[in-house]
Scaffold this motif. Structure first.
Motif, PDB file in Angstrom:
ATOM      1  N   THR A  36       0.827  -1.204   0.000  1.00  0.00           N
ATOM      2  CA  THR A  36       0.000   0.000   0.000  1.00  0.00           C
ATOM      3  C   THR A  36       0.864   1.258   0.000  1.00  0.00           C
ATOM      4  OG1 THR A  36      -1.716  -1.183   1.193  1.00  0.00           O
ATOM      5  CG2 THR A  36      -1.833   1.221   1.249  1.00  0.00           C
ATOM      6  N   ARG A  37       1.893   1.271   0.826  1.00  0.00           N
ATOM      7  CA  ARG A  37       2.768   2.454   0.928  1.00  0.00           C
ATOM      8  C   ARG A  37       3.476   2.712  -0.398  1.00  0.00           C
ATOM      9  NH1 ARG A  37       3.408   7.051   1.924  1.00  0.00           N
ATOM     10  NH2 ARG A  37       5.211   7.846   3.019  1.00  0.00           N
ATOM     11  N   LEU A  38       3.947   1.643  -1.036  1.00  0.00           N
ATOM     12  CA  LEU A  38       4.616   1.792  -2.326  1.00  0.00           C
ATOM     13  C   LEU A  38       3.642   2.316  -3.377  1.00  0.00           C
ATOM     14  CD1 LEU A  38       7.145   1.560  -4.038  1.00  0.00           C
ATOM     15  CD2 LEU A  38       6.637  -0.875  -4.356  1.00  0.00           C
ATOM     16  N   LEU A  39       2.415   1.857  -3.341  1.00  0.00           N
ATOM     17  CA  LEU A  39       1.395   2.356  -4.274  1.00  0.00           C
ATOM     18  C   LEU A  39       1.154   3.848  -4.048  1.00  0.00           C
ATOM     19  CD1 LEU A  39      -0.824   1.964  -6.431  1.00  0.00           C
ATOM     20  CD2 LEU A  39      -2.381   1.349  -4.554  1.00  0.00           C
ATOM     21  N   GLU A  40       1.005   4.253  -2.804  1.00  0.00           N
ATOM     22  CA  GLU A  40       0.767   5.666  -2.493  1.00  0.00           C
ATOM     23  C   GLU A  40       1.895   6.546  -3.033  1.00  0.00           C
ATOM     24  OE1 GLU A  40       0.505   5.491   1.738  1.00  0.00           O
ATOM     25  OE2 GLU A  40      -1.594   4.813   1.735  1.00  0.00           O
ATOM     26  N   ILE A  41       3.124   6.108  -2.817  1.00  0.00           N
ATOM     27  CA  ILE A  41       4.278   6.892  -3.268  1.00  0.00           C
ATOM     28  C   ILE A  41       4.344   6.906  -4.794  1.00  0.00           C
ATOM     29  CG2 ILE A  41       6.810   6.877  -3.351  1.00  0.00           C
ATOM     30  CD1 ILE A  41       6.675   6.026  -0.350  1.00  0.00           C
ATOM     31  N   THR A  42       4.078   5.758  -5.397  1.00  0.00           N
ATOM     32  CA  THR A  42       4.101   5.673  -6.858  1.00  0.00           C
ATOM     33  C   THR A  42       3.078   6.617  -7.479  1.00  0.00           C
ATOM     34  OG1 THR A  42       4.873   3.387  -6.786  1.00  0.00           O
ATOM     35  CG2 THR A  42       3.810   4.100  -8.815  1.00  0.00           C
ATOM     36  N   ILE A  52       9.760   2.656 -11.032  1.00  0.00           N
ATOM     37  CA  ILE A  52       9.057   1.632 -10.236  1.00  0.00           C
ATOM     38  C   ILE A  52       9.919   0.384 -10.148  1.00  0.00           C
ATOM     39  CG2 ILE A  52       7.021   0.138 -10.106  1.00  0.00           C
ATOM     40  CD1 ILE A  52       5.479   2.377 -11.631  1.00  0.00           C
ATOM     41  N   VAL A  53      10.473  -0.025 -11.277  1.00  0.00           N
ATOM     42  CA  VAL A  53      11.344  -1.207 -11.304  1.00  0.00           C
ATOM     43  C   VAL A  53      12.539  -0.997 -10.381  1.00  0.00           C
ATOM     44  CG1 VAL A  53      12.935  -2.518 -12.787  1.00  0.00           C
ATOM     45  CG2 VAL A  53      10.616  -2.009 -13.590  1.00  0.00           C
ATOM     46  N   ALA A  54      13.181   0.154 -10.488  1.00  0.00           N
ATOM     47  CA  ALA A  54      14.338   0.453  -9.638  1.00  0.00           C
ATOM     48  C   ALA A  54      13.949   0.474  -8.165  1.00  0.00           C
ATOM     49  CB  ALA A  54      14.963   1.791 -10.040  1.00  0.00           C
ATOM     50  N   ALA A  95      14.882  12.180  -6.775  1.00  0.00           N
ATOM     51  CA  ALA A  95      15.566  12.269  -5.477  1.00  0.00           C
ATOM     52  C   ALA A  95      15.276  11.041  -4.628  1.00  0.00           C
ATOM     53  CB  ALA A  95      15.144  13.537  -4.750  1.00  0.00           C
ATOM     54  N   LEU A  96      14.036  10.553  -4.680  1.00  0.00           N
ATOM     55  CA  LEU A  96      13.675   9.351  -3.923  1.00  0.00           C
ATOM     56  C   LEU A  96      14.496   8.159  -4.397  1.00  0.00           C
ATOM     57  CD1 LEU A  96      11.636   7.872  -1.932  1.00  0.00           C
ATOM     58  CD2 LEU A  96      10.413   7.275  -4.029  1.00  0.00           C
ATOM     59  N   ILE A  97      14.581   7.964  -5.695  1.00  0.00           N
ATOM     60  CA  ILE A  97      15.346   6.843  -6.247  1.00  0.00           C
ATOM     61  C   ILE A  97      16.820   6.983  -5.873  1.00  0.00           C
ATOM     62  CG2 ILE A  97      16.055   5.650  -8.367  1.00  0.00           C
ATOM     63  CD1 ILE A  97      13.068   5.246  -7.569  1.00  0.00           C
ATOM     64  N   ASP A  98      17.352   8.194  -5.935  1.00  0.00           N
ATOM     65  CA  ASP A  98      18.747   8.425  -5.536  1.00  0.00           C
ATOM     66  C   ASP A  98      18.967   8.074  -4.074  1.00  0.00           C
ATOM     67  OD1 ASP A  98      19.452   9.252  -8.076  1.00  0.00           O
ATOM     68  OD2 ASP A  98      19.419  11.392  -7.590  1.00  0.00           O
ATOM     69  N   GLN A  99      18.026   8.447  -3.219  1.00  0.00           N
ATOM     70  CA  GLN A  99      18.154   8.129  -1.800  1.00  0.00           C
ATOM     71  C   GLN A  99      18.095   6.621  -1.567  1.00  0.00           C
ATOM     72  OE1 GLN A  99      15.082  10.989  -0.402  1.00  0.00           O
ATOM     73  NE2 GLN A  99      16.566  11.368   1.233  1.00  0.00           N
ATOM     74  N   LEU A 100      17.224   5.944  -2.279  1.00  0.00           N
ATOM     75  CA  LEU A 100      17.140   4.490  -2.143  1.00  0.00           C
ATOM     76  C   LEU A 100      18.451   3.837  -2.579  1.00  0.00           C
ATOM     77  CD1 LEU A 100      13.503   3.778  -3.387  1.00  0.00           C
ATOM     78  CD2 LEU A 100      14.351   3.721  -1.026  1.00  0.00           C
ATOM     79  N   ARG A 101      19.016   4.314  -3.668  1.00  0.00           N
ATOM     80  CA  ARG A 101      20.301   3.769  -4.136  1.00  0.00           C
ATOM     81  C   ARG A 101      21.400   4.030  -3.111  1.00  0.00           C
ATOM     82  NH1 ARG A 101      19.133   5.612 -10.106  1.00  0.00           N
ATOM     83  NH2 ARG A 101      18.264   3.673 -10.904  1.00  0.00           N
TER      84      ARG A 101
END
Length: 178
Positions: A36-42, A52-54, A95-101
């Motif tokens: 659910t959280r991932l859906l909300e952010i997406t 999304i894949v990353a 920025a979110l993807i960069d932070q996750l990486r």
């Protein structure tokens, strides 16, 4: 939000974005709060298919390594700040993807930070740019010079000669030598 509603929204979004079936199945297989959280952010950040894949790949790795849920990761203060920050939606998504990486590869990010500080400490003139390889994927360092006259070019070369030791140190760091 009900589990079936979340699953239907994920499937709809996956169809619209042409998300690979393997990633759709991985998304549906995670626990309900994380899904659910991932859906909300997406939806909030309008993540593109590649993002999304990353995100799924990166979140999976972090969750396994740290033995936490994906929802726990996505609710970290630094990520929440990014989600609520000012700026365009695409910029926040990036920025979110960069932070996750950065969370996924903490040693790589630490090395990048050290290299950036080393380069900044050189205090090179404005016309000289030092570019690190993307994701530190090689040990090649790019140095470019922008000059508008022969005299300016000469000054840039002289500056590089003076800073040669520092630049060599950066190259050695790229090659794994401290």
């Amino acid at each position: 939000m009900k589990s079936t509603e979340v699953e239907n929204r994920i499937r709809q979004l996956a169809a619209e974005r042409r998300l690979p079936a393997t990633h759709l199945e991985r998304w549906l297989a995670i626990d309900q709060p994380s899904r659910t959280r991932l859906l909300e952010i997406t939806e909030t950040l309008k993540l593109r298919t590649g993002q999304i894949v990353a995100a799924i790949d990166t979140l999976d790795e972090i969750a396994v390594r740290e033995q936490v849920t994906i929802a726990d990761i996505l609710d970290r203060p630094d990520l929440r700040r990014t989600l609520k920050s000012a700026g365009s939606t695409p910029a926040r998504a990036s920025a979110l993807i960069d932070q996750l990486r950065a969370m996924r590869f903490p040693l790589l990010r630490a090395m990048q930070s050290r290299l950036v500080l080393e380069i900044a400490a050189l205090k090179l003139p404005r016309g000289i740019a030092v570019v690190l390889p993307h994701e530190l994927g090689s040990d090649e360092l790019t140095v470019s010079i922008t000059a508008h006259s022969g005299a300016e070019f000469e000054r840039m070369l002289a500056s590089l000669e003076i800073k040669k030791t520092g630049l060599m140190r950066v190259i050695e760091m790229l090659g794994g030598k401290q």
